[in-house]
Design an enzyme around this catalytic site. Sequence first.
Site, PDB file in Angstrom:
ATOM      1  N   ARG A  37       0.877  -1.458   0.056  1.00 66.54           N
ATOM      2  CA  ARG A  37       0.095  -0.019  -0.112  1.00 66.54           C
ATOM      3  C   ARG A  37       0.987   1.285   0.187  1.00 66.54           C
ATOM      4  O   ARG A  37       0.549   2.211   0.797  1.00 66.54           O
ATOM      5  CB  ARG A  37      -0.803  -0.053   1.200  1.00 66.54           C
ATOM      6  CG  ARG A  37      -1.816  -1.246   1.042  1.00 66.54           C
ATOM      7  CD  ARG A  37      -2.777  -0.798   2.415  1.00 66.54           C
ATOM      8  NE  ARG A  37      -3.775  -2.182   2.239  1.00 66.54           N
ATOM      9  CZ  ARG A  37      -4.538  -2.489   3.263  1.00 66.54           C
ATOM     10  NH1 ARG A  37      -4.646  -1.823   4.369  1.00 66.54           N
ATOM     11  NH2 ARG A  37      -5.313  -3.562   3.110  1.00 66.54           N
ATOM     12  N   CYS A  38       1.853   1.146  -0.775  1.00 66.90           N
ATOM     13  CA  CYS A  38       2.847   2.403  -0.814  1.00 66.90           C
ATOM     14  C   CYS A  38       2.798   2.929  -2.234  1.00 66.90           C
ATOM     15  O   CYS A  38       2.328   2.365  -3.319  1.00 66.90           O
ATOM     16  CB  CYS A  38       4.214   1.687  -0.599  1.00 66.90           C
ATOM     17  SG  CYS A  38       5.418   2.965  -0.834  1.00 66.90           S
TER      18      CYS A  38
END
Length: 166
Positions: A37-38
């Site tokens: 989730r970057c």
Amino acid sequence: MTQPTIYDAQIADLHGKPLDLAQFRGAATLVVNVASRCGNTPQYAALEELHERYSGRGFSVLGVPCNQFGGQEPGTADEIADFCSATYGVTFPMTEKVEVNGDGRHPLYRALTDEPDAEGYSGDIRWNFEKFLVGPDGAIRARFSPQTQPDSPEVVAAVESALPSS
């Protein structure tokens, strides 16, 4: 006394089974702390492409999930595996989730973080997707910032120069 190499670190694979890092001895390995989730998560696609392109020539990417940067890898092992496979078709080996900085820094990262990058930075991992290229002899050949794309000319050139001679 010799400096420990990545091959000395004990680590499990993403599913909790022991992962013998000595299997990478004799191969060039790009060790990358990863997160699902970057903003850098799309690098998974280029990492997989690099892995596929050179795996037949003695190269592997090794993904190391880490949740220390903004909580960007909160998932379970199964969730991480499913995400990487379904979203990016990842086939390269993945380790268990570890800490790369601080008192809980995994021994794998203790063996890596003294290496400076091209700008001279060494020490703590700065963010998700920092990359270390380890040569077939276990020596660290290069360190790349999280923003450096896996398919950038400097990473590709470094990988090609680190491949074992045939």
